[in-house]
Design a protein around this motif. Sequence first.
Motif, PDB file in Angstrom:
ATOM      1  N   THR A   1     122.092 136.570   8.169  1.00  0.00           N
ATOM      2  CA  THR A   1     122.683 137.316   7.062  1.00  0.00           C
ATOM      3  C   THR A   1     121.669 137.403   5.938  1.00  0.00           C
ATOM      4  OG1 THR A   1     124.884 136.515   7.635  1.00  0.00           O
ATOM      5  CG2 THR A   1     124.608 137.441   5.441  1.00  0.00           C
ATOM      6  N   VAL A   2     121.377 138.639   5.507  1.00  0.00           N
ATOM      7  CA  VAL A   2     120.403 138.880   4.450  1.00  0.00           C
ATOM      8  C   VAL A   2     121.111 139.591   3.307  1.00  0.00           C
ATOM      9  CG1 VAL A   2     118.225 140.017   3.854  1.00  0.00           C
ATOM     10  CG2 VAL A   2     118.558 139.111   6.156  1.00  0.00           C
ATOM     11  N   ALA A   3     121.071 139.012   2.109  1.00  0.00           N
ATOM     12  CA  ALA A   3     121.596 139.662   0.904  1.00  0.00           C
ATOM     13  C   ALA A   3     120.420 140.385   0.254  1.00  0.00           C
ATOM     14  CB  ALA A   3     122.197 138.642  -0.041  1.00  0.00           C
ATOM     15  N   SER A   4     120.347 141.678   0.456  1.00  0.00           N
ATOM     16  CA  SER A   4     119.201 142.471   0.019  1.00  0.00           C
ATOM     17  C   SER A   4     119.506 143.235  -1.264  1.00  0.00           C
ATOM     18  CB  SER A   4     118.823 143.461   1.122  1.00  0.00           C
ATOM     19  OG  SER A   4     117.791 144.303   0.706  1.00  0.00           O
ATOM     20  N   THR A   5     118.458 143.568  -1.998  1.00  0.00           N
ATOM     21  CA  THR A   5     118.618 144.371  -3.212  1.00  0.00           C
ATOM     22  C   THR A   5     118.647 145.861  -2.898  1.00  0.00           C
ATOM     23  OG1 THR A   5     116.234 144.348  -3.579  1.00  0.00           O
ATOM     24  CG2 THR A   5     117.532 142.653  -4.696  1.00  0.00           C
ATOM     25  N   LEU A   6     118.475 146.223  -1.619  1.00  0.00           N
ATOM     26  CA  LEU A   6     118.553 147.624  -1.218  1.00  0.00           C
ATOM     27  C   LEU A   6     119.985 148.130  -1.354  1.00  0.00           C
ATOM     28  CD1 LEU A   6     116.517 147.456   2.121  1.00  0.00           C
ATOM     29  CD2 LEU A   6     115.710 148.309  -0.086  1.00  0.00           C
ATOM     30  N   THR A   7     120.123 149.424  -1.472  1.00  0.00           N
ATOM     31  CA  THR A   7     121.450 150.020  -1.415  1.00  0.00           C
ATOM     32  C   THR A   7     121.892 150.053   0.043  1.00  0.00           C
ATOM     33  OG1 THR A   7     120.663 152.285  -1.120  1.00  0.00           O
ATOM     34  CG2 THR A   7     120.929 151.500  -3.410  1.00  0.00           C
ATOM     35  N   SER A   8     123.142 150.329   0.273  1.00  0.00           N
ATOM     36  CA  SER A   8     123.663 150.396   1.633  1.00  0.00           C
ATOM     37  C   SER A   8     122.936 151.469   2.448  1.00  0.00           C
ATOM     38  CB  SER A   8     125.164 150.682   1.594  1.00  0.00           C
ATOM     39  OG  SER A   8     125.690 150.731   2.888  1.00  0.00           O
ATOM     40  N   ASP A   9     122.699 152.624   1.851  1.00  0.00           N
ATOM     41  CA  ASP A   9     122.009 153.715   2.547  1.00  0.00           C
ATOM     42  C   ASP A   9     120.561 153.353   2.863  1.00  0.00           C
ATOM     43  OD1 ASP A   9     124.278 155.305   2.565  1.00  0.00           O
ATOM     44  OD2 ASP A   9     123.726 156.360   0.712  1.00  0.00           O
ATOM     45  N   GLU A  10     119.877 152.689   1.937  1.00  0.00           N
ATOM     46  CA  GLU A  10     118.486 152.282   2.166  1.00  0.00           C
ATOM     47  C   GLU A  10     118.393 151.241   3.279  1.00  0.00           C
ATOM     48  OE1 GLU A  10     116.664 152.859  -2.358  1.00  0.00           O
ATOM     49  OE2 GLU A  10     117.569 150.935  -1.767  1.00  0.00           O
ATOM     50  N   ALA A  11     119.301 150.272   3.279  1.00  0.00           N
ATOM     51  CA  ALA A  11     119.308 149.244   4.320  1.00  0.00           C
ATOM     52  C   ALA A  11     119.610 149.877   5.676  1.00  0.00           C
ATOM     53  CB  ALA A  11     120.329 148.163   3.987  1.00  0.00           C
ATOM     54  N   TYR A  12     120.559 150.786   5.714  1.00  0.00           N
ATOM     55  CA  TYR A  12     120.892 151.474   6.962  1.00  0.00           C
ATOM     56  C   TYR A  12     119.692 152.254   7.481  1.00  0.00           C
ATOM     57  CZ  TYR A  12     123.442 154.294  10.341  1.00  0.00           C
ATOM     58  OH  TYR A  12     123.863 154.891  11.499  1.00  0.00           O
ATOM     59  N   ALA A  13     118.968 152.920   6.587  1.00  0.00           N
ATOM     60  CA  ALA A  13     117.784 153.691   6.977  1.00  0.00           C
ATOM     61  C   ALA A  13     116.690 152.782   7.539  1.00  0.00           C
ATOM     62  CB  ALA A  13     117.254 154.484   5.784  1.00  0.00           C
ATOM     63  N   GLU A  14     116.508 151.595   6.955  1.00  0.00           N
ATOM     64  CA  GLU A  14     115.526 150.634   7.459  1.00  0.00           C
ATOM     65  C   GLU A  14     115.888 150.190   8.873  1.00  0.00           C
ATOM     66  OE1 GLU A  14     112.684 149.187   6.160  1.00  0.00           O
ATOM     67  OE2 GLU A  14     112.776 150.579   4.473  1.00  0.00           O
ATOM     68  N   VAL A  15     117.145 149.881   9.086  1.00  0.00           N
ATOM     69  CA  VAL A  15     117.609 149.443  10.402  1.00  0.00           C
ATOM     70  C   VAL A  15     117.473 150.573  11.414  1.00  0.00           C
ATOM     71  CG1 VAL A  15     119.637 148.701  11.721  1.00  0.00           C
ATOM     72  CG2 VAL A  15     119.158 147.687   9.483  1.00  0.00           C
ATOM     73  N   GLU A  16     117.890 151.757  11.031  1.00  0.00           N
ATOM     74  CA  GLU A  16     117.827 152.907  11.927  1.00  0.00           C
ATOM     75  C   GLU A  16     116.385 153.232  12.321  1.00  0.00           C
ATOM     76  OE1 GLU A  16     120.196 157.076  12.247  1.00  0.00           O
ATOM     77  OE2 GLU A  16     119.271 156.654  10.315  1.00  0.00           O
ATOM     78  N   ALA A  17     115.462 153.163  11.369  1.00  0.00           N
ATOM     79  CA  ALA A  17     114.046 153.436  11.657  1.00  0.00           C
ATOM     80  C   ALA A  17     113.486 152.415  12.639  1.00  0.00           C
ATOM     81  CB  ALA A  17     113.235 153.434  10.367  1.00  0.00           C
ATOM     82  N   ALA A  18     113.835 151.147  12.454  1.00  0.00           N
ATOM     83  CA  ALA A  18     113.338 150.102  13.356  1.00  0.00           C
ATOM     84  C   ALA A  18     113.914 150.278  14.758  1.00  0.00           C
ATOM     85  CB  ALA A  18     113.685 148.725  12.808  1.00  0.00           C
ATOM     86  N   LEU A  19     115.209 150.559  14.855  1.00  0.00           N
ATOM     87  CA  LEU A  19     115.851 150.674  16.159  1.00  0.00           C
ATOM     88  C   LEU A  19     115.505 151.968  16.891  1.00  0.00           C
ATOM     89  CD1 LEU A  19     119.377 149.165  15.431  1.00  0.00           C
ATOM     90  CD2 LEU A  19     117.397 148.077  16.509  1.00  0.00           C
ATOM     91  N   SER A  20     114.969 152.950  16.185  1.00  0.00           N
ATOM     92  CA  SER A  20     114.586 154.211  16.825  1.00  0.00           C
ATOM     93  C   SER A  20     113.267 154.090  17.584  1.00  0.00           C
ATOM     94  CB  SER A  20     114.486 155.324  15.787  1.00  0.00           C
ATOM     95  OG  SER A  20     113.353 155.102  14.956  1.00  0.00           O
ATOM     96  N   GLY A  21     112.614 152.938  17.467  1.00  0.00           N
ATOM     97  CA  GLY A  21     111.375 152.717  18.199  1.00  0.00           C
ATOM     98  C   GLY A  21     110.122 152.952  17.381  1.00  0.00           C
ATOM     99  N   LYS A  22     110.262 153.235  16.102  1.00  0.00           N
ATOM    100  CA  LYS A  22     109.096 153.468  15.248  1.00  0.00           C
ATOM    101  C   LYS A  22     108.370 152.168  14.919  1.00  0.00           C
ATOM    102  CE  LYS A  22     111.116 157.546  13.159  1.00  0.00           C
ATOM    103  NZ  LYS A  22     111.663 158.162  11.967  1.00  0.00           N
ATOM    104  N   ALA A  23     109.057 151.054  15.076  1.00  0.00           N
ATOM    105  CA  ALA A  23     108.468 149.746  14.789  1.00  0.00           C
ATOM    106  C   ALA A  23     108.993 148.748  15.807  1.00  0.00           C
ATOM    107  CB  ALA A  23     108.835 149.296  13.378  1.00  0.00           C
ATOM    108  N   GLN A  24     108.278 147.634  15.987  1.00  0.00           N
ATOM    109  CA  GLN A  24     108.728 146.598  16.908  1.00  0.00           C
ATOM    110  C   GLN A  24     109.496 145.503  16.193  1.00  0.00           C
ATOM    111  OE1 GLN A  24     105.551 145.153  19.307  1.00  0.00           O
ATOM    112  NE2 GLN A  24     105.011 147.160  20.080  1.00  0.00           N
TER     113      GLN A  24
END
Length: 77
Positions: A17-40
């Motif tokens: 569990t990570v309490a981040s200073t990102l907004t919900s949309d920014e955190a979702y975008a980070e997760v989506e980018a990682a899971l799309s295969g752009k990063a390992q």
Amino acid sequence: MAVEVKIGISDSPREVTVASTLTSDEAYAEVEAALSGKAQLLSLTDDKGARYLIPITKIAYVEVGGAENRRVGFGAV
């Protein structure tokens, strides 16, 4: 407003569990980018500056939601 990101790890009974200073949309975008295969790795930083690197091959699920204000004491309603 901070957001709470819960990450389920395969073959582990506990979640990260990570309490981040990102907004919900920014955190979702980070997760989506990682899971799309752009990063390992999924890279997140919490509200205290701690950094988390999670291999995307070990991610079972991700929950992005608003952080709760925790109430303490008998008078907190």
